[in-house]
Scaffold this motif. Sequence first.
Motif, PDB file in Angstrom:
ATOM      1  N   GLY A 233       0.781  -1.227   0.000  1.00  0.00           N
ATOM      2  CA  GLY A 233       0.000   0.000   0.000  1.00  0.00           C
ATOM      3  C   GLY A 233       0.815   1.280   0.000  1.00  0.00           C
ATOM      4  O   GLY A 233       0.254   2.371   0.015  1.00  0.00           O
ATOM      5  N   GLU A 234       2.138   1.157  -0.027  1.00  0.00           N
ATOM      6  CA  GLU A 234       2.967   2.359  -0.015  1.00  0.00           C
ATOM      7  C   GLU A 234       3.222   2.883  -1.426  1.00  0.00           C
ATOM      8  O   GLU A 234       3.195   2.118  -2.397  1.00  0.00           O
ATOM      9  CB  GLU A 234       4.349   2.025   0.561  1.00  0.00           C
ATOM     10  N   THR A 235       3.520   4.187  -1.502  1.00  0.00           N
ATOM     11  CA  THR A 235       4.084   4.735  -2.719  1.00  0.00           C
ATOM     12  C   THR A 235       5.509   5.139  -2.403  1.00  0.00           C
ATOM     13  O   THR A 235       5.735   5.981  -1.536  1.00  0.00           O
ATOM     14  CB  THR A 235       3.299   5.966  -3.191  1.00  0.00           C
ATOM     15  N   VAL A 236       6.453   4.492  -3.055  1.00  0.00           N
ATOM     16  CA  VAL A 236       7.850   4.772  -2.770  1.00  0.00           C
ATOM     17  C   VAL A 236       8.495   5.394  -4.008  1.00  0.00           C
ATOM     18  O   VAL A 236       8.279   4.925  -5.132  1.00  0.00           O
ATOM     19  CB  VAL A 236       8.594   3.483  -2.353  1.00  0.00           C
ATOM     20  N   ALA A 237       9.244   6.474  -3.787  1.00  0.00           N
ATOM     21  CA  ALA A 237       9.918   7.132  -4.900  1.00  0.00           C
ATOM     22  C   ALA A 237      11.372   6.706  -4.930  1.00  0.00           C
ATOM     23  O   ALA A 237      12.025   6.633  -3.887  1.00  0.00           O
ATOM     24  CB  ALA A 237       9.817   8.639  -4.749  1.00  0.00           C
ATOM     25  N   LEU A 238      11.856   6.399  -6.132  1.00  0.00           N
ATOM     26  CA  LEU A 238      13.269   6.102  -6.327  1.00  0.00           C
ATOM     27  C   LEU A 238      13.835   7.298  -7.079  1.00  0.00           C
ATOM     28  O   LEU A 238      13.534   7.503  -8.251  1.00  0.00           O
ATOM     29  CB  LEU A 238      13.416   4.815  -7.148  1.00  0.00           C
ATOM     30  N   LEU A 239      14.607   8.110  -6.346  1.00  0.00           N
ATOM     31  CA  LEU A 239      15.024   9.389  -6.905  1.00  0.00           C
ATOM     32  C   LEU A 239      16.464   9.340  -7.371  1.00  0.00           C
ATOM     33  O   LEU A 239      17.313   8.735  -6.717  1.00  0.00           O
ATOM     34  CB  LEU A 239      14.868  10.482  -5.843  1.00  0.00           C
ATOM     35  N   GLY A 240      16.724   9.975  -8.468  1.00  0.00           N
ATOM     36  CA  GLY A 240      18.080  10.019  -8.982  1.00  0.00           C
ATOM     37  C   GLY A 240      18.071  10.653 -10.347  1.00  0.00           C
ATOM     38  O   GLY A 240      17.064  10.588 -11.052  1.00  0.00           O
ATOM     39  N   THR A 241      19.184  11.277 -10.704  1.00  0.00           N
ATOM     40  CA  THR A 241      19.245  11.885 -12.029  1.00  0.00           C
ATOM     41  C   THR A 241      19.576  10.788 -13.047  1.00  0.00           C
ATOM     42  O   THR A 241      19.769   9.632 -12.695  1.00  0.00           O
ATOM     43  CB  THR A 241      20.311  12.992 -12.070  1.00  0.00           C
ATOM     44  N   ASN A 242      19.649  11.184 -14.320  1.00  0.00           N
ATOM     45  CA  ASN A 242      19.920  10.234 -15.397  1.00  0.00           C
ATOM     46  C   ASN A 242      21.202   9.449 -15.185  1.00  0.00           C
ATOM     47  O   ASN A 242      22.196   9.992 -14.742  1.00  0.00           O
ATOM     48  CB  ASN A 242      20.067  11.012 -16.715  1.00  0.00           C
TER      49      ASN A 242
ATOM     50  N   ASN B 221      -5.940   0.308  -4.737  1.00  0.00           N
ATOM     51  CA  ASN B 221      -5.198  -0.095  -3.556  1.00  0.00           C
ATOM     52  C   ASN B 221      -3.845  -0.711  -3.942  1.00  0.00           C
ATOM     53  O   ASN B 221      -3.474  -1.791  -3.483  1.00  0.00           O
ATOM     54  CB  ASN B 221      -6.036  -1.094  -2.746  1.00  0.00           C
ATOM     55  N   LEU B 222      -3.126   0.011  -4.808  1.00  0.00           N
ATOM     56  CA  LEU B 222      -1.886  -0.524  -5.355  1.00  0.00           C
ATOM     57  C   LEU B 222      -0.693  -0.236  -4.444  1.00  0.00           C
ATOM     58  O   LEU B 222      -0.738   0.664  -3.600  1.00  0.00           O
ATOM     59  CB  LEU B 222      -1.596   0.116  -6.723  1.00  0.00           C
ATOM     60  N   THR B 223       0.337  -1.014  -4.645  1.00  0.00           N
ATOM     61  CA  THR B 223       1.646  -0.732  -4.072  1.00  0.00           C
ATOM     62  C   THR B 223       2.471  -0.153  -5.214  1.00  0.00           C
ATOM     63  O   THR B 223       2.539  -0.763  -6.279  1.00  0.00           O
ATOM     64  CB  THR B 223       2.263  -2.053  -3.565  1.00  0.00           C
ATOM     65  N   VAL B 224       3.057   1.023  -5.002  1.00  0.00           N
ATOM     66  CA  VAL B 224       3.674   1.730  -6.133  1.00  0.00           C
ATOM     67  C   VAL B 224       5.154   2.021  -5.887  1.00  0.00           C
ATOM     68  O   VAL B 224       5.542   2.504  -4.823  1.00  0.00           O
ATOM     69  CB  VAL B 224       2.947   3.070  -6.400  1.00  0.00           C
ATOM     70  N   LEU B 225       5.967   1.692  -6.898  1.00  0.00           N
ATOM     71  CA  LEU B 225       7.369   2.127  -6.900  1.00  0.00           C
ATOM     72  C   LEU B 225       7.565   2.992  -8.136  1.00  0.00           C
ATOM     73  O   LEU B 225       7.304   2.563  -9.252  1.00  0.00           O
ATOM     74  CB  LEU B 225       8.319   0.922  -6.951  1.00  0.00           C
TER      75      LEU B 225
END
Lengths: 246, 289
Positions: free
Chosen positions: A33-42, A195-199
């Motif tokens: 149920g979380e939304t997790v962001a994977l952050l980073g430049t190109n 009700n998704l789990t999101v990456l």
Amino acid sequence: MAANTNSISIEGVDAGYGLVRVLDNVSLRVNSGETVALLGTNGNGKSTLMKCIMGWARPSKGRIVAEIDGEKHDLAGLSTEQIVDLGIALVPEGRRLFPRQTVEENLLLGASRPKARAHIKTNLDFCFEIFPRLAERKSQLAGSMSGGEQQMLALARALMLNPRILLVDEPSVGLAPLLVSRTIDAIKQLKDHFNLTVLMAEQNFTQALRIADRGYVIVHGKIEFEGNSADELNNNDLIRQFYLGM
Amino acid sequence: MQFDLLINAIIAGLMLGAFYAAVTSGISISFGMLDIVNIAHPGFIILGSYIAYIVNVQLGADPIVIAIVALPAFYALGSIIYEIYYRSFEKHGQDSLRGLAFFFGLLFVTEVVLNMVFGVDYRSVNVPYIGGSLTIGWMEFPIRMLVPAVVSILMFGGLQIYLSRTFIGRAVMAVSQDPQALQLMAVDPIRIKRIAFSISLATASMAGAFLIIIQPVIPSSGREYIGRVFAICVLGGLGSLPGTLIAALLIGVIESITSTFYGPSWAPAVSFGLLLLTLAVRPSGLLGR
């Protein structure tokens, strides 16, 4: 463990192409149920990580385990089709639509797997409800639509798979700022409804953090920072240094 | 130019075109949709003709019925050929030139085997309707042309419905656009290509029966069609069955009118001239991608 938990955990993954190592001991977890962001430049390994999850790239070390409806699956050795069929959908970078087919055909292609066919009617109605533009253009060729419309179609097509876990790779690429923010809003809407789990891999840090519960910062293939809330990420020195130049 | 002669030439041309459509349908799928240059397809059509011939001679069955019964065998043959092609060439990205050589070889092998088994004499089938004709006023429909034409159109309709209305059909249309994206739809692109190629080969069974109803056949008859089928496929536009049908009818009518009024030897020149002209104006063909 509840029967409706859907999570993904990446444990100490190394991966690369030939002699070039792109991911270095990457560990990351997306809870149900979380939304997790994977952050980073190109060029820091975000897309490679997505490819590892989908079975397009094979990790040389480490494990990727997906939990779907409470059941754990080690993704090593599964084909991309099998991974998708578990209930993991990817909205790929560059959208990868079928340009010579209509909007409707693209959506129906999303519903090819038997588990999704049962929900075609309701999922299609929902897609047309939140993306009315797609309903208006359903007999138009996907390749003839604008970038923003194509991104909506790519999202809607992934939903037609009736997934449990949604991976989104760089949804903001090539879109005008207003459309980026609409796309991010749409991801949030879809996530809540199904009700998704999101990456979500993203370089647009401010936009991604609007909807993310947590986030990881990836630099040169290593997770350099893990933020347990959007605030923590907002006030992080590394991010200031990389993104904001302060 | 007499009016009734012209109308009859057009009618004959439409029926010939419908037959060309059946002959081209397999190429339209393999070459147009899967990017597989199956130059051996006409060879398999002749194989279909000989199967229709041998069963017809032994049991007296109708060639079209024989072709329908033989469909699963042709489908299975298609699966085997695709599997070999995939493992030896496509998988390693060596499909274009070596693949062409592979199919060229298959064409020769098929022809040589037919030569050894049946010899080089012309063979034909025995069907009660072959000599008959349906006449409406001064319009004449030779039954040996009419039956293949009607069945061919039915087959085309069936294929088009299958490709546009089913999950596998839509995946067939998608596979050459982006096989990896198809994987993201939980669909195995190799399986889709195998199914589509098998279907394309199965059409050779039908086309073979049509051919031997229309005219006597020798093992090398397939060669005359290689140029024509690729021309029709390209004229109609790669990846479009309706385009193939329109192009086949067009070529049929033009060939028929040309041979009625100017002599049969002009027919190929005129139809290939039309192909070049069309491609100059519309490089992607009539309804192409």
